[in-house]
Motif scaffolding. Sequence first.
Motif, PDB file in Angstrom:
ATOM      1  N   LEU A   5       0.828  -1.209   0.000  1.00  0.00           N
ATOM      2  CA  LEU A   5       0.000   0.000   0.000  1.00  0.00           C
ATOM      3  C   LEU A   5       0.864   1.263   0.000  1.00  0.00           C
ATOM      4  CD1 LEU A   5      -2.831  -1.032   2.492  1.00  0.00           C
ATOM      5  CD2 LEU A   5      -3.108  -0.553   0.054  1.00  0.00           C
ATOM      6  N   THR A   6       1.994   1.195   0.672  1.00  0.00           N
ATOM      7  CA  THR A   6       2.910   2.331   0.677  1.00  0.00           C
ATOM      8  C   THR A   6       3.639   2.434  -0.658  1.00  0.00           C
ATOM      9  OG1 THR A   6       3.219   1.952   3.055  1.00  0.00           O
ATOM     10  CG2 THR A   6       4.740   3.468   1.980  1.00  0.00           C
ATOM     11  N   GLU A   7       4.104   1.306  -1.166  1.00  0.00           N
ATOM     12  CA  GLU A   7       4.793   1.281  -2.457  1.00  0.00           C
ATOM     13  C   GLU A   7       3.893   1.782  -3.581  1.00  0.00           C
ATOM     14  OE1 GLU A   7       7.985   0.036  -5.198  1.00  0.00           O
ATOM     15  OE2 GLU A   7       7.793   0.793  -3.149  1.00  0.00           O
ATOM     16  N   ALA A   8       2.603   1.540  -3.465  1.00  0.00           N
ATOM     17  CA  ALA A   8       1.661   1.982  -4.499  1.00  0.00           C
ATOM     18  C   ALA A   8       1.717   3.485  -4.718  1.00  0.00           C
ATOM     19  CB  ALA A   8       0.240   1.570  -4.116  1.00  0.00           C
ATOM     20  N   ARG A   9       2.147   4.231  -3.723  1.00  0.00           N
ATOM     21  CA  ARG A   9       2.184   5.694  -3.817  1.00  0.00           C
ATOM     22  C   ARG A   9       3.568   6.231  -4.181  1.00  0.00           C
ATOM     23  NH1 ARG A   9      -0.071   5.116   1.433  1.00  0.00           N
ATOM     24  NH2 ARG A   9       1.632   6.344   2.305  1.00  0.00           N
ATOM     25  N   GLN A  16      -0.644  14.546  -3.359  1.00  0.00           N
ATOM     26  CA  GLN A  16      -0.258  13.600  -4.406  1.00  0.00           C
ATOM     27  C   GLN A  16      -1.363  13.426  -5.447  1.00  0.00           C
ATOM     28  OE1 GLN A  16       1.061   9.926  -2.622  1.00  0.00           O
ATOM     29  NE2 GLN A  16       2.708  10.923  -1.471  1.00  0.00           N
ATOM     30  N   ASP A  17      -0.945  13.173  -6.687  1.00  0.00           N
ATOM     31  CA  ASP A  17      -1.862  12.864  -7.777  1.00  0.00           C
ATOM     32  C   ASP A  17      -2.271  11.397  -7.639  1.00  0.00           C
ATOM     33  OD1 ASP A  17      -3.264  12.430 -10.073  1.00  0.00           O
ATOM     34  OD2 ASP A  17      -1.579  12.795 -11.442  1.00  0.00           O
ATOM     35  N   ARG A  18      -3.466  11.151  -7.170  1.00  0.00           N
ATOM     36  CA  ARG A  18      -3.897   9.789  -6.877  1.00  0.00           C
ATOM     37  C   ARG A  18      -4.100   8.958  -8.136  1.00  0.00           C
ATOM     38  NH1 ARG A  18      -6.581   9.774  -0.988  1.00  0.00           N
ATOM     39  NH2 ARG A  18      -5.259  11.453  -0.201  1.00  0.00           N
ATOM     40  N   ALA A  19      -4.208   9.610  -9.285  1.00  0.00           N
ATOM     41  CA  ALA A  19      -4.280   8.857 -10.540  1.00  0.00           C
ATOM     42  C   ALA A  19      -2.953   8.176 -10.833  1.00  0.00           C
ATOM     43  CB  ALA A  19      -4.655   9.792 -11.688  1.00  0.00           C
ATOM     44  N   GLY A  20      -1.881   8.675 -10.231  1.00  0.00           N
ATOM     45  CA  GLY A  20      -0.568   8.076 -10.442  1.00  0.00           C
ATOM     46  C   GLY A  20      -0.242   6.945  -9.494  1.00  0.00           C
ATOM     47  N   TRP A  21      -1.139   6.635  -8.597  1.00  0.00           N
ATOM     48  CA  TRP A  21      -0.917   5.506  -7.697  1.00  0.00           C
ATOM     49  C   TRP A  21      -1.072   4.185  -8.447  1.00  0.00           C
ATOM     50  CZ3 TRP A  21      -4.168   7.074  -2.733  1.00  0.00           C
ATOM     51  CH2 TRP A  21      -3.542   8.162  -2.123  1.00  0.00           C
ATOM     52  N   ASP A  22      -0.395   3.153  -7.957  1.00  0.00           N
ATOM     53  CA  ASP A  22      -0.481   1.818  -8.547  1.00  0.00           C
ATOM     54  C   ASP A  22      -1.701   1.105  -7.937  1.00  0.00           C
ATOM     55  OD1 ASP A  22      -0.202  -0.932  -9.156  1.00  0.00           O
ATOM     56  OD2 ASP A  22       1.971  -0.746  -9.323  1.00  0.00           O
TER      57      ASP A  22
END
Length: 402
Positions: free
Chosen positions: A236-240, A256-262
């Motif tokens: 969950l941390t790596e996703a950001r 943070q741009d949440r669209a850029g999360w994995d």
Amino acid sequence: MQPETAAVERVFREEYGRLIASLVRRFGDIDIAEEAAGEALVAALERWPETGVPANPGGWLTTTAGNRAIDRIRREKQRDAKHQAALMNHDDTPHEPTGPVEDDRLRLLFTCCHPALAPQARIALTLRLLGGLTVPEIAQAFLVPETTMAQRITRAKKKIAAAKVPYRVPEAADLPGRLSDVLAVLFLVFNEGYLATGDGDPVRAELTGEAIRLTRILRRLLPEPEVAGLLGLLVLTEARRAARVRNGQLVPLAEQDRAGWDHALIDEGHHLVRECLAINRPGRYQILAAINAVHTDAPTAPDTDWSQVVALYDQLTQLDPSPIVALNRAVAVAEVDGPDVALALVDRLPLTGYHAWHATRADLLRRLGRSAEAKQAYNAAIAATQNSAERAYLHRKRGELV
């Protein structure tokens, strides 16, 4: 630093944990492994800028380091079993079984976390050998002087040699007693990658990736809720991570741009949190994973359920009443009860040597309109961290004060 030199050092850093683990398995001596790895780096720095980085840099480093280790053993004229063992490594005979998992780095992890070592020494030694962190970086992570940390690591290596600690994953019956230290090490390795303490790259993806890889292996070996919790927390941390740094500056969660999360990693992390909730044996990493699940479940920062975050920190405090947990809880309290209440909590904490304490105070003072005090806190935070992205962010926030 020349680009060629920087490229060599980057490859070496990425391969360090694998290289040391391989050398320790082969020669059974941590000091020999570290010295040989250092000599391989020198050789790479001399050769690669002229010839280019080889197609298999890890293999090149392993071969070179192995040859240097054998040369050292021969120079010391150790014609005993250690010398014979080194010579035998030229044949193709498989090495003896070293545990239920065929992974050199996981075996090294359990070796460093042996009960014969003091708890803090186990973590520090693993960060040095597996994560490739420097002694100053580890000292900063522990908030202790560099000389203290150097002595701690040296004593741990001597203890391993004197106690003849085996280089293997322990038997199933011994695993639970070793688990907490192993999880703590993996968490710290990940954290060093996610926000590096040194003045190099602000984020070290090779460390976050390695921590996740080893945690996945550990979960297959020992499917305990806390292992699943740690894996959930890490993914969950790596996703950001990709959204964490922009234009050389740290980007806080709210910006943070949440669209850029994995979102594949987020889905995996939420599944692991639900799995832990179903078992209902909460532990530190499971609760931290649940906190991250709340953050990643919110479509925007204002949608975050901060009351639930505070409640989870209250639960975590019962298990881990540390100042770091209290600091993180205060950040959530600021969103529920206001920055004045949070500042009162933060000011009581014995964390004056910790950069995040100063950064948190600076933000709370800024929100309260106490600009002069906020500037002083930003100055202290900047002085207490070497991470280039974090320093750039703190400079920007300080510059916005009126």
